[in-house]
Design a protein around this motif. Structure first.
Motif, PDB file in Angstrom:
ATOM      1  N   TYR A 287      -0.429   5.017   5.490  1.00 21.34           N
ATOM      2  CA  TYR A 287      -0.406   4.042   4.588  1.00 21.34           C
ATOM      3  C   TYR A 287       0.924   3.998   4.094  1.00 21.34           C
ATOM      4  O   TYR A 287       1.567   2.577   3.866  1.00 21.34           O
ATOM      5  CB  TYR A 287      -1.340   4.451   3.506  1.00 21.34           C
ATOM      6  N   LYS A 288       2.021   4.717   3.987  1.00 20.98           N
ATOM      7  CA  LYS A 288       3.126   4.851   3.346  1.00 20.98           C
ATOM      8  C   LYS A 288       4.103   4.060   4.424  1.00 20.98           C
ATOM      9  O   LYS A 288       4.843   3.189   3.851  1.00 20.98           O
ATOM     10  CB  LYS A 288       3.781   6.081   2.924  1.00 20.98           C
ATOM     11  N   LEU A 289       3.728   4.256   5.628  1.00 17.17           N
ATOM     12  CA  LEU A 289       4.618   3.225   6.692  1.00 17.17           C
ATOM     13  C   LEU A 289       4.278   2.154   6.556  1.00 17.17           C
ATOM     14  O   LEU A 289       4.832   1.129   6.620  1.00 17.17           O
ATOM     15  CB  LEU A 289       4.303   4.208   7.972  1.00 17.17           C
ATOM     16  N   ILE A 290       2.970   1.632   6.529  1.00 17.74           N
ATOM     17  CA  ILE A 290       2.629   0.465   6.538  1.00 17.74           C
ATOM     18  C   ILE A 290       3.009  -0.211   5.162  1.00 17.74           C
ATOM     19  O   ILE A 290       3.428  -1.259   5.247  1.00 17.74           O
ATOM     20  CB  ILE A 290       0.882   0.273   6.639  1.00 17.74           C
ATOM     21  N   LEU A 291       2.838   0.366   4.048  1.00 17.48           N
ATOM     22  CA  LEU A 291       3.463  -0.155   2.686  1.00 17.48           C
ATOM     23  C   LEU A 291       4.883  -0.550   3.005  1.00 17.48           C
ATOM     24  O   LEU A 291       5.388  -1.558   2.280  1.00 17.48           O
ATOM     25  CB  LEU A 291       3.133   0.777   1.756  1.00 17.48           C
ATOM     26  N   SER A 292       5.859   0.537   3.584  1.00 15.71           N
ATOM     27  CA  SER A 292       7.151   0.130   3.495  1.00 15.71           C
ATOM     28  C   SER A 292       7.192  -1.055   4.612  1.00 15.71           C
ATOM     29  O   SER A 292       8.454  -1.801   4.324  1.00 15.71           O
ATOM     30  CB  SER A 292       8.037   1.290   4.439  1.00 15.71           C
ATOM     31  N   ASP A 293       6.410  -1.304   5.302  1.00 16.55           N
ATOM     32  CA  ASP A 293       6.526  -2.626   6.080  1.00 16.55           C
ATOM     33  C   ASP A 293       6.105  -3.809   5.406  1.00 16.55           C
ATOM     34  O   ASP A 293       6.657  -4.876   5.410  1.00 16.55           O
ATOM     35  CB  ASP A 293       5.615  -2.357   7.690  1.00 16.55           C
TER      36      ASP A 293
END
Length: 188
Positions: free
Chosen positions: A124-130
């Motif tokens: 989720y954090k990776l997707i949110l950073s994107d």
């Protein structure tokens, strides 16, 4: 029975096979040893209990998830596209480990559920950073999770093109276009 790899790897692979194919009740220490082609004493040398065997599976899943997160963070199409694109069960080592652990997570094992929560939070954090928008990032996660769930449980084929829906397949390329639209909707 698998004959390649270390005895420890064979035991974990056998445990995964039994969990996937027969469920947690069938995955006894004796059944795991027999499936791995090792003696029960050989199994106990590596994993002295069912709890230790489960901990070994969780450790393997965490290690594979770390590698996956690194690949995801470097994907040229972005983390959101990577997540959806790889949410199709492909029979990889990571897929098999995740599905086996999912069988355990359905029971009372809070350790396995906690490992899934950690893995999910990292994605989720990776997707949110994107994506930069929490609601859209969560929608991407749900899209990918739904793909994985359906592929793992029902074996739905993935086929690019307009005939995919008619054949009951999932058109991943069309879903990636939806992800691009979602990304564009938040100004990226």
């Amino acid at each position: 029975m698998t004959t390649q790899g270390s005895a420890r790897e064979r035991v974990l692979a056998a445990y995964e096979d039994l969990l996937i194919n027969d469920g947690p009740r069938a995955a006894t220490l004796g059944a795991v040893a027999a499936t791995a082609g090792v003696s029960k004493g050989g199994l106990l040398y590596h994993f002295n209990s069912m709890e230790a065997l489960t901990a070994g599976l969780v450790e393997k899943m965490r290690e594979l998830a770390t590698v996956d997160a690194c690949i995801m963070s470097e994907d040229p199409d972005g983390c959101a596209s990577y997540y959806v694109r790889t949410s199709i069960f492909g029979g990889t080592t990571f897929d098999r480990t995740v599905v086996a652990a999912m069988r355990l997570a359905q029971g009372e094992d809070s350790t396995v559920r906690a490992a899934f929560a950690e893995m999910h939070e990292r994605w989720y954090k990776l997707i949110l950073s994107d994506i930069k928008d929490p609601t859209v990032a969560r929608a991407v996660m749900l899209l990918g999770d739904g793909l994985y769930y359906n592929a793992a449980l029902f074996g739905l084929p993935t086929t690019p093109g307009q005939d995919a829906e008619a054949a009951g397949a999932v058109d991943v390329e069309a879903l990636l276009r939806v992800v691009a639209q979602m990304r564009a909707s938040v100004g990226q």
